[in-house]
Design an enzyme around this catalytic site. Sequence first.
Site, PDB file in Angstrom:
ATOM      1  N   CYS A 298       0.836  -1.204   0.000  1.00 20.23           N
ATOM      2  CA  CYS A 298       0.000   0.000   0.000  1.00 20.23           C
ATOM      3  C   CYS A 298       0.871   1.253   0.000  1.00 20.23           C
ATOM      4  CB  CYS A 298      -0.917  -0.035   1.227  1.00 20.23           C
ATOM      5  SG  CYS A 298      -1.882   1.457   1.458  1.00 20.23           S
TER       6      CYS A 298
ATOM      7  N   CYS B 145      -0.342   4.020   2.273  1.00 23.69           N
ATOM      8  CA  CYS B 145      -0.046   3.774   3.689  1.00 23.69           C
ATOM      9  C   CYS B 145       1.430   4.024   3.993  1.00 23.69           C
ATOM     10  CB  CYS B 145      -0.346   2.324   4.076  1.00 23.69           C
ATOM     11  SG  CYS B 145      -1.974   1.749   3.591  1.00 23.69           S
ATOM     12  N   ASP B 146       2.307   3.534   3.128  1.00 22.56           N
ATOM     13  CA  ASP B 146       3.715   3.412   3.505  1.00 22.56           C
ATOM     14  C   ASP B 146       4.694   4.249   2.680  1.00 22.56           C
ATOM     15  OD1 ASP B 146       2.950   1.587   5.419  1.00 22.56           O
ATOM     16  OD2 ASP B 146       3.211  -0.140   4.090  1.00 22.56           O
TER      17      ASP B 146
HETATM   18  P1  FAD Z   1      -9.516  -6.248   7.818  1.00 22.37           P
HETATM   19  O1  FAD Z   1      -8.698  -5.337   8.648  1.00 22.37           O
HETATM   20  O2  FAD Z   1      -8.822  -7.005   6.743  1.00 22.37           O
HETATM   21  O3  FAD Z   1     -10.258  -7.283   8.791  1.00 22.37           O
HETATM   22  C1  FAD Z   1     -11.011  -8.335   8.292  1.00 22.37           C
HETATM   23  C2  FAD Z   1     -11.417  -9.179   9.448  1.00 22.37           C
HETATM   24  O4  FAD Z   1     -12.350 -10.191   9.044  1.00 22.37           O
HETATM   25  C3  FAD Z   1     -10.295  -9.930  10.140  1.00 22.37           C
HETATM   26  O5  FAD Z   1     -10.434  -9.722  11.518  1.00 22.37           O
HETATM   27  C4  FAD Z   1     -10.558 -11.402   9.821  1.00 22.37           C
HETATM   28  O6  FAD Z   1     -10.154 -12.260  10.869  1.00 22.37           O
HETATM   29  C5  FAD Z   1     -12.064 -11.381   9.730  1.00 22.37           C
HETATM   30  N1  FAD Z   1     -12.658 -12.481   8.989  1.00 22.37           N
HETATM   31  C6  FAD Z   1     -12.514 -12.806   7.681  1.00 22.37           C
HETATM   32  N2  FAD Z   1     -13.235 -13.895   7.391  1.00 22.37           N
HETATM   33  C7  FAD Z   1     -13.871 -14.262   8.536  1.00 22.37           C
HETATM   34  C8  FAD Z   1     -14.737 -15.321   8.884  1.00 22.37           C
HETATM   35  N3  FAD Z   1     -15.153 -16.226   7.996  1.00 22.37           N
HETATM   36  N4  FAD Z   1     -15.168 -15.413  10.163  1.00 22.37           N
HETATM   37  C9  FAD Z   1     -14.775 -14.504  11.098  1.00 22.37           C
HETATM   38  N5  FAD Z   1     -13.948 -13.477  10.816  1.00 22.37           N
HETATM   39  C10 FAD Z   1     -13.491 -13.373   9.557  1.00 22.37           C
HETATM   40  N6  FAD Z   1      -4.408   1.367   6.153  1.00 22.37           N
HETATM   41  C11 FAD Z   1      -4.179   2.593   6.643  1.00 22.37           C
HETATM   42  O7  FAD Z   1      -5.131   3.388   6.715  1.00 22.37           O
HETATM   43  N7  FAD Z   1      -2.942   2.964   7.084  1.00 22.37           N
HETATM   44  C12 FAD Z   1      -1.863   2.130   7.062  1.00 22.37           C
HETATM   45  O8  FAD Z   1      -0.760   2.501   7.444  1.00 22.37           O
HETATM   46  C13 FAD Z   1      -2.074   0.811   6.561  1.00 22.37           C
HETATM   47  N8  FAD Z   1      -1.058  -0.067   6.509  1.00 22.37           N
HETATM   48  C14 FAD Z   1      -1.300  -1.338   6.085  1.00 22.37           C
HETATM   49  C15 FAD Z   1      -0.262  -2.264   6.105  1.00 22.37           C
HETATM   50  C16 FAD Z   1      -0.477  -3.580   5.718  1.00 22.37           C
HETATM   51  C17 FAD Z   1       0.659  -4.560   5.760  1.00 22.37           C
HETATM   52  C18 FAD Z   1      -1.771  -3.966   5.275  1.00 22.37           C
HETATM   53  C19 FAD Z   1      -2.034  -5.404   4.856  1.00 22.37           C
HETATM   54  C20 FAD Z   1      -2.804  -3.042   5.222  1.00 22.37           C
HETATM   55  C21 FAD Z   1      -2.577  -1.727   5.617  1.00 22.37           C
HETATM   56  N9  FAD Z   1      -3.601  -0.781   5.597  1.00 22.37           N
HETATM   57  C22 FAD Z   1      -3.382   0.463   6.102  1.00 22.37           C
HETATM   58  C23 FAD Z   1      -4.935  -1.103   5.056  1.00 22.37           C
HETATM   59  C24 FAD Z   1      -5.887  -1.412   6.219  1.00 22.37           C
HETATM   60  O9  FAD Z   1      -5.284  -2.365   7.059  1.00 22.37           O
HETATM   61  C25 FAD Z   1      -7.202  -1.947   5.673  1.00 22.37           C
HETATM   62  O10 FAD Z   1      -7.758  -1.008   4.773  1.00 22.37           O
HETATM   63  C26 FAD Z   1      -8.190  -2.168   6.806  1.00 22.37           C
HETATM   64  O11 FAD Z   1      -7.648  -3.022   7.801  1.00 22.37           O
HETATM   65  C27 FAD Z   1      -9.487  -2.783   6.290  1.00 22.37           C
HETATM   66  O12 FAD Z   1     -10.307  -3.017   7.378  1.00 22.37           O
HETATM   67  P2  FAD Z   1     -11.458  -4.122   7.358  1.00 22.37           P
HETATM   68  O13 FAD Z   1     -12.053  -4.081   8.718  1.00 22.37           O
HETATM   69  O14 FAD Z   1     -12.331  -3.896   6.191  1.00 22.37           O
HETATM   70  O15 FAD Z   1     -10.727  -5.503   7.081  1.00 22.37           O
END
Ligand code: FAD
Length: 312
Positions: free
Chosen positions: A137, A140-141
């Site tokens: 990303c 992000c980074d």
């Molecule tokens: P996620 O954070 O992906 O969470 C999904 C959740 O669903 C997880 O808890 C998983 O366990 C759960 N899940 C999935 N399937 C199931 C199931 N069947 N049953 C139960 N639970 C389930 N964004 C920023 O704004 N700033 C940053 O600096 C940044 N750095 C990042 C660095 C990395 C390495 C990565 C990978 C991403 C980064 N991002 C950053 C992006 C950010 O992390 C995502 O946009 C954000 O986390 C998305 O949130 P979400 O809740 O939609 O999904």
Amino acid sequence: MSAGIREVVVIGSGPAGYTAALYAARAQLRPLVFGGAIFVGGSLTTTTEVENFPGFPDGVQGPQLMDDMRAQAEKFGAEMIDDDIVAVDLAGEIKEVTDSAGTVHRARTVIVATGSGYRKLGLPKEDELSGRGVSWCATCDGFFFRDRDIVVVGGGDTAMEEATFLTRFARSVTVVHRRSELRASQVMRQRAFADAKISFAFDTEIAELHDEGGMLAGLTVRDTVTGDTRRIDATGLFIAIGHDPRTELFGGQLELDHEGYLKVDSPSTRTNLPGVFGAGDVVDHTYRQAVTAAASGCAAALDAERYLSARA
Ligand code: FAD
């Protein structure tokens, strides 16, 4: 085995799931959150410093931010189960979700916040160097990579966008693409070709990641036609080869778009099924940030609350 009927079940413990839980809990809806068996806290638990989540002028560690979000939701009565949901039946007035032990949990509303996974190259050390030179990303980074030599892998619009954005910080950006032509649209390609900081390595794939002191220190790339290898001394690698929304569970019940993302009746978070809402990266093609995921988690909880009030 079957538990009592809840008002709200949230599937996912990333910023979207925890924020939905916080809002639902403060609305006295006692949400039950399934956070996943091994990925509790979601994508931010796989990174180190987060500098763009508002409210943290000195930045915050990703895992710490997620622990705090969880604690905040729990403080208001959200209940957490760190388990996967393995089956869902969402069509009826009462929704059913089944955990990995086979227990069926019933609820009037379900918020789907299962996120999306960045596609990986599948190379040794890729995971351990995440946040240590390897990133998925640029938004992000990118800021952490000032005056560095960076490689971007991929040939689509996202890769061109990331490469172009990274030239604001980087000394040089090399786009590595395993084919001889880019998939990116004409306009994105032209923009990247016109940028003096960007060079291209076509018919090339990453073969190996090298580290020094736990940080990325270079890459070996392989020519996909001749098989020849060479080293690139880049200290940043941005992998832009796509995402996979976690929607396998919902196929056949919830409407998905052609890339598998959950479809919602935007700007609301309503899916095609009454009482089922979608939030975060499982819906979002475009922004994929913690703050946008949190915002849509808030919207999903408010939509669920209004849905429940209308039926009370
Ligand atoms: P996620 O954070 O992906 O969470 C999904 C959740 O669903 C997880 O808890 C998983 O366990 C759960 N899940 C999935 N399937 C199931 C199931 N069947 N049953 C139960 N639970 C389930 N964004 C920023 O704004 N700033 C940053 O600096 C940044 N750095 C990042 C660095 C990395 C390495 C990565 C990978 C991403 C980064 N991002 C950053 C992006 C950010 O992390 C995502 O946009 C954000 O986390 C998305 O949130 P979400 O809740 O939609 O999904």
